[in-house]
Design an enzyme around this catalytic site. Structure first.
Site, mmCIF file in Angstrom:
data_model
loop_
_atom_site.group_PDB
_atom_site.id
_atom_site.type_symbol
_atom_site.label_atom_id
_atom_site.label_comp_id
_atom_site.label_asym_id
_atom_site.label_seq_id
_atom_site.Cartn_x
_atom_site.Cartn_y
_atom_site.Cartn_z
ATOM 1 N N ASN A 1 35.918 -27.134 58.787
ATOM 2 C CA ASN A 1 34.321 -26.220 59.676
ATOM 3 C C ASN A 1 33.568 -25.912 59.249
ATOM 4 O OD1 ASN A 1 37.237 -27.953 61.156
ATOM 5 N ND2 ASN A 1 37.779 -26.013 62.064
ATOM 6 N N VAL A 2 32.681 -25.846 59.983
ATOM 7 C CA VAL A 2 31.108 -25.842 59.444
ATOM 8 C C VAL A 2 30.998 -25.305 60.309
ATOM 9 C CG1 VAL A 2 30.681 -27.774 58.354
ATOM 10 C CG2 VAL A 2 30.176 -28.044 60.618
ATOM 11 N N HIS B 1 34.087 -27.834 53.646
ATOM 12 C CA HIS B 1 32.646 -28.991 54.305
ATOM 13 C C HIS B 1 31.002 -28.009 54.348
ATOM 14 C CE1 HIS B 1 35.862 -32.015 55.303
ATOM 15 N NE2 HIS B 1 35.479 -32.239 54.269
ATOM 16 N N CYS C 1 8.866 -26.939 46.511
ATOM 17 C CA CYS C 1 9.284 -28.061 46.317
ATOM 18 C C CYS C 1 8.540 -29.366 47.118
ATOM 19 C CB CYS C 1 10.026 -28.341 45.993
ATOM 20 S SG CYS C 1 11.365 -29.210 46.785
ATOM 21 N N GLY D 1 44.510 -29.129 63.807
ATOM 22 C CA GLY D 1 43.963 -29.673 64.535
ATOM 23 C C GLY D 1 42.959 -30.286 63.568
ATOM 24 N N THR D 2 43.818 -30.946 62.504
ATOM 25 C CA THR D 2 42.860 -32.121 62.098
ATOM 26 C C THR D 2 43.805 -33.242 61.525
ATOM 27 O OG1 THR D 2 42.080 -33.029 59.782
ATOM 28 C CG2 THR D 2 43.818 -30.885 59.209
ATOM 29 N N PRO E 1 48.303 -31.418 68.702
ATOM 30 C CA PRO E 1 48.777 -32.379 70.216
ATOM 31 C C PRO E 1 49.461 -33.740 69.686
ATOM 32 C CG PRO E 1 46.349 -31.326 70.910
ATOM 33 C CD PRO E 1 46.961 -31.330 69.078
HETATM 34 C C1 BJW Z 1 43.772 -29.958 67.894
HETATM 35 C C2 BJW Z 1 42.683 -29.681 69.499
HETATM 36 C C3 BJW Z 1 43.841 -28.495 69.768
HETATM 37 C C4 BJW Z 1 42.237 -31.684 69.076
HETATM 38 N N1 BJW Z 1 44.957 -27.983 68.698
HETATM 39 N N2 BJW Z 1 44.658 -29.833 67.477
HETATM 40 C C5 BJW Z 1 40.401 -41.556 49.006
HETATM 41 C C6 BJW Z 1 40.084 -42.357 50.271
HETATM 42 C C7 BJW Z 1 39.662 -43.062 51.178
HETATM 43 C C8 BJW Z 1 38.480 -42.549 51.016
HETATM 44 C C9 BJW Z 1 37.629 -41.302 50.383
HETATM 45 C C10 BJW Z 1 38.730 -40.813 49.068
HETATM 46 N N3 BJW Z 1 38.162 -40.044 48.759
HETATM 47 C C11 BJW Z 1 37.127 -39.820 49.331
HETATM 48 C C12 BJW Z 1 36.520 -40.817 50.119
HETATM 49 C C13 BJW Z 1 35.129 -40.744 50.950
HETATM 50 C C14 BJW Z 1 35.164 -40.186 51.565
HETATM 51 C C15 BJW Z 1 36.367 -40.002 53.161
HETATM 52 O O1 BJW Z 1 37.264 -39.447 53.369
HETATM 53 N N4 BJW Z 1 36.422 -41.583 54.232
HETATM 54 C C16 BJW Z 1 37.188 -41.323 54.743
HETATM 55 C C17 BJW Z 1 36.546 -41.819 55.886
HETATM 56 C C18 BJW Z 1 37.564 -42.418 54.460
HETATM 57 N N5 BJW Z 1 35.283 -38.446 51.898
HETATM 58 C C19 BJW Z 1 34.246 -37.769 50.890
HETATM 59 O O2 BJW Z 1 32.942 -38.184 51.189
HETATM 60 C C20 BJW Z 1 33.957 -36.659 50.926
HETATM 61 N N6 BJW Z 1 33.015 -36.714 49.393
HETATM 62 C C21 BJW Z 1 34.040 -36.939 48.236
HETATM 63 O O3 BJW Z 1 34.780 -37.552 48.326
HETATM 64 O O4 BJW Z 1 33.491 -36.748 47.150
HETATM 65 C C22 BJW Z 1 33.546 -37.729 45.677
HETATM 66 C C23 BJW Z 1 34.260 -39.545 46.664
HETATM 67 C C24 BJW Z 1 32.601 -40.218 47.590
HETATM 68 C C25 BJW Z 1 33.218 -40.870 47.325
HETATM 69 C C26 BJW Z 1 34.217 -42.148 47.492
HETATM 70 C C27 BJW Z 1 35.097 -41.723 46.470
HETATM 71 C C28 BJW Z 1 35.167 -39.702 46.297
HETATM 72 C C29 BJW Z 1 33.369 -35.516 51.888
HETATM 73 C C30 BJW Z 1 34.035 -35.438 53.226
HETATM 74 C C31 BJW Z 1 32.600 -34.686 54.279
HETATM 75 C C32 BJW Z 1 32.825 -34.672 55.547
HETATM 76 N N7 BJW Z 1 32.124 -34.196 56.056
HETATM 77 C C33 BJW Z 1 32.067 -34.370 57.789
HETATM 78 C C34 BJW Z 1 31.157 -34.064 58.111
HETATM 79 C C35 BJW Z 1 30.606 -32.363 57.873
HETATM 80 C C36 BJW Z 1 29.568 -32.361 58.486
HETATM 81 C C37 BJW Z 1 29.713 -32.263 59.826
HETATM 82 O O5 BJW Z 1 29.811 -31.371 60.875
HETATM 83 O O6 BJW Z 1 28.198 -32.819 60.257
HETATM 84 O O7 BJW Z 1 33.421 -32.914 57.864
HETATM 85 S S1 BJW Z 1 33.136 -36.002 58.236
HETATM 86 C C38 BJW Z 1 34.445 -35.325 59.628
HETATM 87 O O8 BJW Z 1 35.412 -35.315 58.908
HETATM 88 C C39 BJW Z 1 33.455 -33.511 59.245
HETATM 89 C C40 BJW Z 1 35.328 -32.832 59.341
HETATM 90 O O9 BJW Z 1 35.468 -31.346 59.022
HETATM 91 C C41 BJW Z 1 35.987 -34.344 58.799
HETATM 92 C C42 BJW Z 1 37.361 -33.662 59.336
HETATM 93 O O10 BJW Z 1 37.249 -33.960 60.669
HETATM 94 P P1 BJW Z 1 38.512 -33.017 61.103
HETATM 95 O O11 BJW Z 1 38.415 -31.902 60.889
HETATM 96 O O12 BJW Z 1 40.535 -33.684 61.039
HETATM 97 O O13 BJW Z 1 38.420 -34.060 62.821
HETATM 98 P P2 BJW Z 1 39.223 -34.812 63.376
HETATM 99 O O14 BJW Z 1 38.188 -35.245 64.724
HETATM 100 O O15 BJW Z 1 39.493 -35.863 62.778
HETATM 101 O O16 BJW Z 1 40.885 -34.303 64.000
HETATM 102 C C43 BJW Z 1 40.849 -33.138 65.092
HETATM 103 C C44 BJW Z 1 42.014 -33.290 64.904
HETATM 104 O O17 BJW Z 1 41.997 -32.415 65.698
HETATM 105 C C45 BJW Z 1 42.629 -34.461 65.662
HETATM 106 O O18 BJW Z 1 43.788 -34.704 65.279
HETATM 107 C C46 BJW Z 1 43.247 -33.771 67.186
HETATM 108 O O19 BJW Z 1 44.653 -34.339 67.502
HETATM 109 C C47 BJW Z 1 43.128 -32.633 66.856
HETATM 110 N N8 BJW Z 1 43.275 -30.945 68.109
HETATM 111 N N9 BJW Z 1 42.634 -30.527 69.910
HETATM 112 C C48 BJW Z 1 45.260 -28.542 68.003
HETATM 113 N N10 BJW Z 1 43.481 -27.836 70.672
#
Ligand code: BJW
Length: 255
Positions: A105-106, A122, A153, A190-191, A217
Site C-alpha cells: 500500500n502507498v 510500492h 531540470c 487483504g491482497t 473475505p
Molecule cells: C479485504 C478487505 C478487507 C477487500 N479485509 N481483505 C511475473 C509474472 C507475471 C507478471 C509479472 C511478473 N513479474 C512482474 C510482472 C509484471 C507486473 C505484474 O505483476 N503484473 C501482474 C498484473 C500480472 N509487475 C510489475 O510490473 C512490478 N515491477 C516489476 O516486477 O519490475 C520488474 C519487471 C517488470 C516487468 C516484467 C518483469 C519484471 C511492479 C508492480 C507495481 C504495482 N503497482 C500498483 C500501483 C501502485 C501505485 C498506485 O497506488 O497507483 O500497486 S498496481 C496495484 O496492485 C497496486 C497494489 O499495491 C497492487 C496489488 O494489489 P492488492 O493490494 O493486492 O489489491 P487488490 O485490489 O488486487 O486486492 C485487494 C484484496 O483485498 C482482495 O483480495 C479483496 O478480497 C481483499 N479485501 N476488502 C481484508 N476489508
C-alpha cells in the site's frame, strides 16, 4: 459481524513464533475508505484502466491525466484514518523478536497506526519525484503547469509510487524476501496476490515451511496453499487475533 473464531492451534503457533512476516494489500485499507484495485464494483481498476494511469508509458502519453488522477487519490488518502486492522498489526509488532511488516500500500496508514518498521514495496503516494532524475521535490507553485516542473531540470513531477514495469526499491524487496524465507509465521492480509514480485512472498514462506495465514473475505491464488484461511475483513479478524492471543496469555499467566 460476529467475532471470528481463531483456531487454537494457530494461537499456539503464534505464541511460539519468533519470526513473523506480514504482507498487506489494499484490502486492509478498504475499511478506512481507500478503494482497492480489483474489487469488481468499487475497485479502481473497475473504473480505470491500469495501462492508462499506472505505467511509465501512460505518464509519457498523458502526464496531466496521470497527475490529476493521483491528486484525486492523494485527497482520498489524506482523509483516511487507520482502522482496527492497522492498529492490531501495530500492537502485534511489540510481541515478536523479529517482525517485518511488508506493505504494497502507498497510503502510509500502517505508520500512522503506530507500526514502526514498515517495508513499503510500492512507494508512498504522498511523495513527489522528478520523473527524470528521481529526486524528491517537496513543493511547487500552486498556479503553475500540470504536472508541476522539477525545480532543477524542468521535467514533469510524478507521484512516488511504483508503476507496472518499474523496479521495486531494491532494499525493500531484499528485506521482504529475506523475511519470507526466514519467518515462522507469514500473515497475508487483504491482497489478491496477483501482482508480482509481492505475490511471490507468501509462496516463498510456504516453501520455507512457514505457517501461512491468509486474512481475506475472498479466496485468492494463495488460498489453496494457506495453512489457515481466516475469511473476513481485516478490521474484524486482526483485532480478534490480538484478543485471542491476550486471552491465551492470561490463561497461562505469561505474555
Ligand atoms: C479485504 C478487505 C478487507 C477487500 N479485509 N481483505 C511475473 C509474472 C507475471 C507478471 C509479472 C511478473 N513479474 C512482474 C510482472 C509484471 C507486473 C505484474 O505483476 N503484473 C501482474 C498484473 C500480472 N509487475 C510489475 O510490473 C512490478 N515491477 C516489476 O516486477 O519490475 C520488474 C519487471 C517488470 C516487468 C516484467 C518483469 C519484471 C511492479 C508492480 C507495481 C504495482 N503497482 C500498483 C500501483 C501502485 C501505485 C498506485 O497506488 O497507483 O500497486 S498496481 C496495484 O496492485 C497496486 C497494489 O499495491 C497492487 C496489488 O494489489 P492488492 O493490494 O493486492 O489489491 P487488490 O485490489 O488486487 O486486492 C485487494 C484484496 O483485498 C482482495 O483480495 C479483496 O478480497 C481483499 N479485501 N476488502 C481484508 N476489508
Amino acid at each position: 459481524m460476529p467475532n471470528p473464531t481463531i483456531p487454537d492451534e494457530l494461537i499456539c503457533r503464534l505464541r511460539h513464533a519468533e519470526r513473523v512476516a506480514v504482507l498487506t494489500g489494499a484490502g486492509i485499507s478498504a475499511e478506512s475508505g481507500v478503494p482497492t484495485f480489483r474489487d469488481a464494483v468499487t475497485g479502481l481498476w473497475a473504473h480505470y484502466r491500469p495501462e492508462d494511469l499506472a505505467t511509465p508509458e501512460a505518464y509519457a502519453r498523458d502526464p496531466q491525466l496521470v497527475w490529476n488522477w493521483y491528486q484525486w487519490r492523494r485527497g482520498l488518502v489524506a482523509q483516511a484514518q487507520p482502522n482496527a486492522g492497522h492498529i492490531a498489526l501495530a500492537q502485534l509488532e511489540a510481541r515478536f523478536p523479529a517482525w517485518t511488516l511488508i506493505t504494497q500500500n502507498v497510503d502510509n496508514l500502517h505508520r500512522r497506526a503506530g507500526s514502526r518498521h514498515v517495508v513499503a514495496l510500492h512507494g508512498d503516494i504522498a511523495r513527489t519525484l522528478c520523473s527524470v532524475e528521481g529526486i524528491e521535490v517537496a513543493d511547487w507553485p500552486a498556479d503553475g503547469p500540470v504536472p508541476p516542473r522539477c525545480p532543477h531540470c524542468g521535467a514533469g513531477l510524478r507521484p512516488g509510487v511504483v508503476w507496472f514495469g518499474e523496479d521495486l526499491p531494491h532494499a525493500a524487496i531484499d528485506t521482504a524476501f529475506r523475511a519470507a524465507e526466514t519467518c515462522d509465521v507469514f500473515l497475508c492480509v487483504g491482497t489478491s496476490t496477483l501482482v508480482y514480485p509481492a505475490a511471490e512472498l507468501p509462496f516463498v514462506a510456504h516453501r520455507h515451511r512457514a505457517c501461512v495465514v491468509e486474512i481475506n473475505p475472498d479466496e485468492t491464488p494463495l488460498s489453496p496453499v494457506a495453512d489457515y484461511r481466516l475469511a473476513g475483513p481485516a478490521g474484524v479478524v486482526l483485532p480478534a487475533l490480538v484478543e485471542a492471543l491476550a486471552m491465551a496469555d492470561a490463561v497461562t499467566g505469561q505474555a
